[in-house]
Design a protein around this motif. Structure first.
Motif, PDB file in Angstrom:
ATOM      1  N   GLU A   1      -7.436 -67.894-147.597  1.00 42.35           N
ATOM      2  CA  GLU A   1      -7.477 -66.715-146.721  1.00 42.35           C
ATOM      3  C   GLU A   1      -7.966 -65.488-147.479  1.00 42.35           C
ATOM      4  N   ILE A   2      -7.449 -65.311-148.703  1.00 43.98           N
ATOM      5  CA  ILE A   2      -7.878 -64.158-149.511  1.00 43.98           C
ATOM      6  C   ILE A   2      -9.373 -64.273-149.859  1.00 43.98           C
ATOM      7  N   PHE A   3      -9.802 -65.492-150.266  1.00 41.62           N
ATOM      8  CA  PHE A   3     -11.201 -65.694-150.652  1.00 41.62           C
ATOM      9  C   PHE A   3     -12.153 -65.401-149.488  1.00 41.62           C
ATOM     10  N   PHE A   4     -11.853 -65.998-148.316  1.00 41.66           N
ATOM     11  CA  PHE A   4     -12.762 -65.810-147.179  1.00 41.66           C
ATOM     12  C   PHE A   4     -12.687 -64.397-146.609  1.00 41.66           C
ATOM     13  N   SER A   5     -11.521 -63.777-146.700  1.00 41.48           N
ATOM     14  CA  SER A   5     -11.414 -62.384-146.246  1.00 41.48           C
ATOM     15  C   SER A   5     -12.299 -61.472-147.098  1.00 41.48           C
ATOM     16  N   LYS A   6     -12.242 -61.668-148.417  1.00 40.75           N
ATOM     17  CA  LYS A   6     -13.094 -60.864-149.301  1.00 40.75           C
ATOM     18  C   LYS A   6     -14.571 -61.170-149.081  1.00 40.75           C
ATOM     19  N   THR A   7     -14.876 -62.449-148.839  1.00 40.52           N
ATOM     20  CA  THR A   7     -16.276 -62.826-148.572  1.00 40.52           C
ATOM     21  C   THR A   7     -16.805 -62.126-147.326  1.00 40.52           C
ATOM     22  N   ILE A   8     -15.979 -62.113-146.254  1.00 45.66           N
ATOM     23  CA  ILE A   8     -16.397 -61.440-145.021  1.00 45.66           C
ATOM     24  C   ILE A   8     -16.532 -59.940-145.240  1.00 45.66           C
ATOM     25  N   GLU A   9     -15.612 -59.354-146.021  1.00 46.92           N
ATOM     26  CA  GLU A   9     -15.701 -57.918-146.295  1.00 46.92           C
ATOM     27  C   GLU A   9     -16.991 -57.585-147.047  1.00 46.92           C
ATOM     28  N   VAL A  10     -17.325 -58.397-148.058  1.00 45.81           N
ATOM     29  CA  VAL A  10     -18.556 -58.165-148.822  1.00 45.81           C
ATOM     30  C   VAL A  10     -19.769 -58.344-147.921  1.00 45.81           C
ATOM     31  N   PHE A  11     -19.742 -59.396-147.074  1.00 51.14           N
ATOM     32  CA  PHE A  11     -20.863 -59.595-146.147  1.00 51.14           C
ATOM     33  C   PHE A  11     -20.966 -58.428-145.165  1.00 51.14           C
ATOM     34  N   GLY A  12     -19.814 -57.885-144.765  1.00 46.60           N
ATOM     35  CA  GLY A  12     -19.832 -56.717-143.874  1.00 46.60           C
ATOM     36  C   GLY A  12     -20.506 -55.519-144.531  1.00 46.60           C
ATOM     37  N   ILE A  13     -20.264 -55.346-145.846  1.00 43.08           N
ATOM     38  CA  ILE A  13     -20.927 -54.256-146.580  1.00 43.08           C
ATOM     39  C   ILE A  13     -22.440 -54.481-146.604  1.00 43.08           C
ATOM     40  N   VAL A  14     -22.844 -55.724-146.881  1.00 43.49           N
ATOM     41  CA  VAL A  14     -24.271 -56.055-146.907  1.00 43.49           C
ATOM     42  C   VAL A  14     -24.899 -55.828-145.531  1.00 43.49           C
ATOM     43  N   LEU A  15     -24.185 -56.228-144.473  1.00 44.67           N
ATOM     44  CA  LEU A  15     -24.693 -56.027-143.113  1.00 44.67           C
ATOM     45  C   LEU A  15     -24.842 -54.542-142.808  1.00 44.67           C
ATOM     46  N   PHE A  16     -23.849 -53.757-143.228  1.00 43.68           N
ATOM     47  CA  PHE A  16     -23.940 -52.305-143.031  1.00 43.68           C
ATOM     48  C   PHE A  16     -25.168 -51.733-143.743  1.00 43.68           C
ATOM     49  N   LEU A  17     -25.428 -52.227-144.956  1.00 37.04           N
ATOM     50  CA  LEU A  17     -26.602 -51.757-145.703  1.00 37.04           C
ATOM     51  C   LEU A  17     -27.894 -52.193-145.025  1.00 37.04           C
ATOM     52  N   TRP A  18     -27.912 -53.375-144.411  1.00 39.01           N
ATOM     53  CA  TRP A  18     -29.091 -53.813-143.647  1.00 39.01           C
ATOM     54  C   TRP A  18     -29.362 -52.861-142.485  1.00 39.01           C
ATOM     55  N   VAL A  19     -28.279 -52.481-141.792  1.00 38.34           N
ATOM     56  CA  VAL A  19     -28.430 -51.551-140.663  1.00 38.34           C
ATOM     57  C   VAL A  19     -28.959 -50.208-141.156  1.00 38.34           C
ATOM     58  N   VAL A  20     -28.375 -49.721-142.264  1.00 33.38           N
ATOM     59  CA  VAL A  20     -28.823 -48.437-142.832  1.00 33.38           C
ATOM     60  C   VAL A  20     -30.290 -48.520-143.252  1.00 33.38           C
ATOM     61  N   ARG A  21     -30.663 -49.638-143.908  1.00 38.10           N
ATOM     62  CA  ARG A  21     -32.052 -49.798-144.334  1.00 38.10           C
ATOM     63  C   ARG A  21     -32.997 -49.826-143.138  1.00 38.10           C
ATOM     64  N   SER A  22     -32.616 -50.528-142.087  1.00 42.87           N
ATOM     65  CA  SER A  22     -33.455 -50.592-140.890  1.00 42.87           C
ATOM     66  C   SER A  22     -33.636 -49.210-140.270  1.00 42.87           C
ATOM     67  N   LEU A  23     -32.530 -48.443-140.198  1.00 47.95           N
ATOM     68  CA  LEU A  23     -32.615 -47.095-139.634  1.00 47.95           C
ATOM     69  C   LEU A  23     -33.474 -46.181-140.502  1.00 47.95           C
ATOM     70  N   LEU A  24     -33.305 -46.274-141.830  1.00 50.67           N
ATOM     71  CA  LEU A  24     -34.108 -45.431-142.728  1.00 50.67           C
ATOM     72  C   LEU A  24     -35.586 -45.790-142.645  1.00 50.67           C
ATOM     73  N   ASN A  25     -35.906 -47.087-142.558  1.00 47.37           N
ATOM     74  CA  ASN A  25     -37.306 -47.495-142.397  1.00 47.37           C
ATOM     75  C   ASN A  25     -37.871 -47.005-141.074  1.00 47.37           C
ATOM     76  N   THR A  26     -37.017 -46.973-140.046  1.00 54.59           N
ATOM     77  CA  THR A  26     -37.450 -46.447-138.750  1.00 54.59           C
ATOM     78  C   THR A  26     -37.774 -44.966-138.860  1.00 54.59           C
ATOM     79  N   PHE A  27     -36.864 -44.217-139.506  1.00 53.74           N
ATOM     80  CA  PHE A  27     -37.117 -42.782-139.700  1.00 53.74           C
ATOM     81  C   PHE A  27     -38.372 -42.566-140.545  1.00 53.74           C
ATOM     82  N   LYS A  28     -38.556 -43.407-141.562  1.00 50.05           N
ATOM     83  CA  LYS A  28     -39.737 -43.274-142.420  1.00 50.05           C
ATOM     84  C   LYS A  28     -41.019 -43.454-141.601  1.00 50.05           C
ATOM     85  N   ASP A  29     -41.086 -44.531-140.806  1.00 52.60           N
ATOM     86  CA  ASP A  29     -42.284 -44.788-140.006  1.00 52.60           C
ATOM     87  C   ASP A  29     -42.499 -43.695-138.965  1.00 52.60           C
TER      88      ASP A  29
END
Length: 414
Positions: free
Chosen positions: A101-129
Motif C-alpha cells: 500500500e505504501i509503495f503503490f501510494s507513493k508511486t501514484i503520488e509521483v505519477f500525479g506530480i509527473v502528470l501535473f508537470l505534463w499539464v503545465v508543459r502543455s499549457l506553457l507550450n500553448t501560451f508559447k505558440d
C-alpha cells in the motif's frame, strides 16, 4: 466500503482457503478490476473532453483553444480523474498488505506530480505558440521564458517527488539543498548564464527572431530562427544551421544588420585602385577630348575658364603644366564618378554619397565610392554595385588612367 472490497476474501475463506491465499487472491482480483475500470474511464473521459474542446475550437474564432488541442492539454487533463480515483482505491486494494500500500501510494503520488508537470508543459507550450502568433511578439525570445518556467516547475516537481520517495519533509530537504548551492550553481551554470543573457537580449533589444547577424567567432552569417534559454540558432545563407550559446551574445562581439534593413539603403563601400604612373596633368587637347563626355562637359567648361582666368591674372608661366592651377586626369575622373553616382537610378540620393581619395599605397591610389543602394535585397544590391564598377572600370581608358593589378606569369613571359 471495506465489506464490499473484502467479500471475495470472505467467500474464499468460507470455501476453506487459507487467509493468506484468500487475501492475495482478493488483492489481485480487486487490482485487475480497478485497472480495467480506470482504463475504460480514462478512455471515455479522454474522448469526451477532447471532443468537447474540438467542438469549442471550431466554434471559437480564437486560436488559443486550437493550440490547446494541438498541444494535448485536454488529453492530459483527462488523465487527472482516473489518477485521483486510483489513489483513493489503493488503501482498499492493499488493505491487508501494508508495505505494498505504501509503495503503490507513493508511486501514484509521483505519477500525479509527473502528470501535473505534463499539464503545465502543455499549457506553457500553448501560451508559447499563441504569443508567437502575435505580430508584436513574434520576434521576441518567448522560448527562453517558457524554458525558465519549465525548469522551475520540473525542479520543484523533482524535489517534491524525492521528498515523497525518501519520506523527508520538503522544507527539510530544501534546507539541506541550500548547503549544496555551490554545486548546484556549477551544474546549472550554462542555464543560469543563458537565462540572464535571454533577459538582457530581450530588454536591450539586441537580437530578434528574423534578424540577420554575423558572428565570425562561431562562423554564423544568416538569419536568427530561434532564441531559447541555452542557444540561438542561425540559419546561414548556405542553409546550414549554426548554434550559438545565448550568453555569447552579451559576452562577445557580433554584427546585427537590422539597422541596415530598417534604413533607406544598403551601403556600398568599395575602391578602384589607380596605377600611380598613369596620373598626369591635362593639356588643353586632353580637356577638349574629355568635353565629349556629357556628364562632365559643363564642369570642364566652367572649371577651365576659372583656371585660365586665375593663371592670366597671376601671370603664371604655363610652359610647364605644373605651374599655377591645372586639371588632372584623376581629379576629373573623380568628378565624373561623383556625377555618375548621383545620376544612377539604383542609388538612394537622400543618403550619403561621397567619392574620396584614400592614402596612396604600394599598390596604387585608391578612389573609394561611398554610397547607399536604394534596393537592400542582396541579389539586387550586388547587381547595382557590379553595374557601377563595370562602368567605371571601362571608363578608365577615356581618362588615360590604368587600374592596378599584380602581374601574372604571362606578364613576365612577355
Amino acid at each position: 466500503m471495506k465489506s464490499i472490497s473484502h467479500w471475495i476474501f470472505d467467500f474464499l475463506v468460507d470455501q476453506g482457503l487459507s487467509e493468506s491465499w484468500a487475501g492475495t487472491i482478493n488483492m489481485i482480483i480487486l487490482l485487475l478490476v480497478v485497472l480495467i475500470v480506470l482504463f475504460v474511464l480514462d478512455y471515455f473521459l479522454r474522448k469526451m473532453i477532447v471532443g468537447i474542446f474540438n467542438r469549442l475550437s471550431l466554434l471559437s474564432k480564437s486560436k488559443f483553444d486550437d493550440l490547446m488541442v494541438k498541444n494535448k492539454v485536454p488529453r492530459n487533463i483527462a488523465h487527472i480523474i482516473p489518477v485521483v480515483l486510483a489513489y483513493k482505491a489503493i488503501p482498499e486494494i492493499f488493505q491487508d498488505f501494508h508495505n505494498a500500500e505504501i509503495f503503490f501510494s507513493k508511486t501514484i503520488e509521483v505519477f500525479g506530480i509527473v502528470l501535473f508537470l505534463w499539464v503545465v508543459r502543455s499549457l506553457l507550450n500553448t501560451f508559447k505558440d499563441f504569443l508567437k502568433s502575435l505580430a508584436s511578439l513574434r520576434d521576441k525570445p518567448i522560448d527562453s521564458y517558457i524554458q525558465v518556467f519549465m525548469i522551475f516547475a520540473w525542479s520543484i516537481g523533482l524535489f517534491y517527488a524525492f521528498s515523497i520517495i525518501s519520506g523527508i519533509e520538503l522544507w527539510k530537504f530544501l534546507t539541506a539543498l541550500g548547503t549544496a548551492s555551490a554545486v548546484i550553481i556549477l551544474i546549472f551554470k550554462d542555464t543560469i548564464l543563458g537565462f540572464v543573457a535571454s533577459i538582457q537580449v530581450s530588454i536591450n533589444d539586441m537580437v530578434r527572431i528574423g534578424d540577420w547577424i554575423t558572428f565570425e567567432k562561431y562562423g554564423a552569417d544568416g538569419d536568427v530562427i530561434e532564441i531559447n534559454l541555452a542557444t540561438v540558432k542561425v540559419q546561414n545563407f548556405d542553409k546550414t544551421i549554426t548554434t550559438i550559446p545565448t550568453y555569447a551574445l552579451i559576452s562577445d562581439s557580433f554584427k546585427n544588420w537590422r539597422g541596415m534593413e530598417d534604413s533607406g539603403g544598403r551601403r556600398i563601400k568599395r575602391s578602384l585602385i589607380i596605377k600611380q604612373d598613369s596620373i598626369k596633368f591635362l593639356t588643353k587637347d586632353d580637356i577638349e577630348a574629355l568635353k565629349k563626355i556629357e556628364l562632365i562637359r559643363t564642369y570642364l567648361t566652367n572649371r577651365s575658364k576659372d583656371i585660365d582666368t586665375y593663371n592670366i591674372e597671376k601671370e603664371i608661366d604655363k610652359s610647364l603644366l605644373i605651374n599655377g592651377k591645372n586639371l588632372t586626369n584623376v581629379g576629373v575622373f573623380r568628378k565624373y564618378i561623383d556625377r555618375y553616382i548621383n545620376s544612377h537610378s539604383g542609388i538612394n540620393k537622400d543618403m550619403t554619397i561621397m567619392v574620396r581619395q584614400l592614402p596612396p599605397s604600394s599598390q596604387g591610389l585608391p578612389i573609394e565610392i561611398y554610397a547607399f543602394s536604394s534596393d537592400k535585397r542582396w541579389a539586387n544590391y550586388e547587381y547595382i554595385m557590379a553595374d557601377i564598377f563595370d562602368h567605371l572600370l571601362a571608363a578608365l581608358p577615356y581618362f588615360k588612367l590604368e587600374g592596378f593589378e599584380l602581374p601574372s606569369s604571362t606578364n613576365f613571359k612577355a
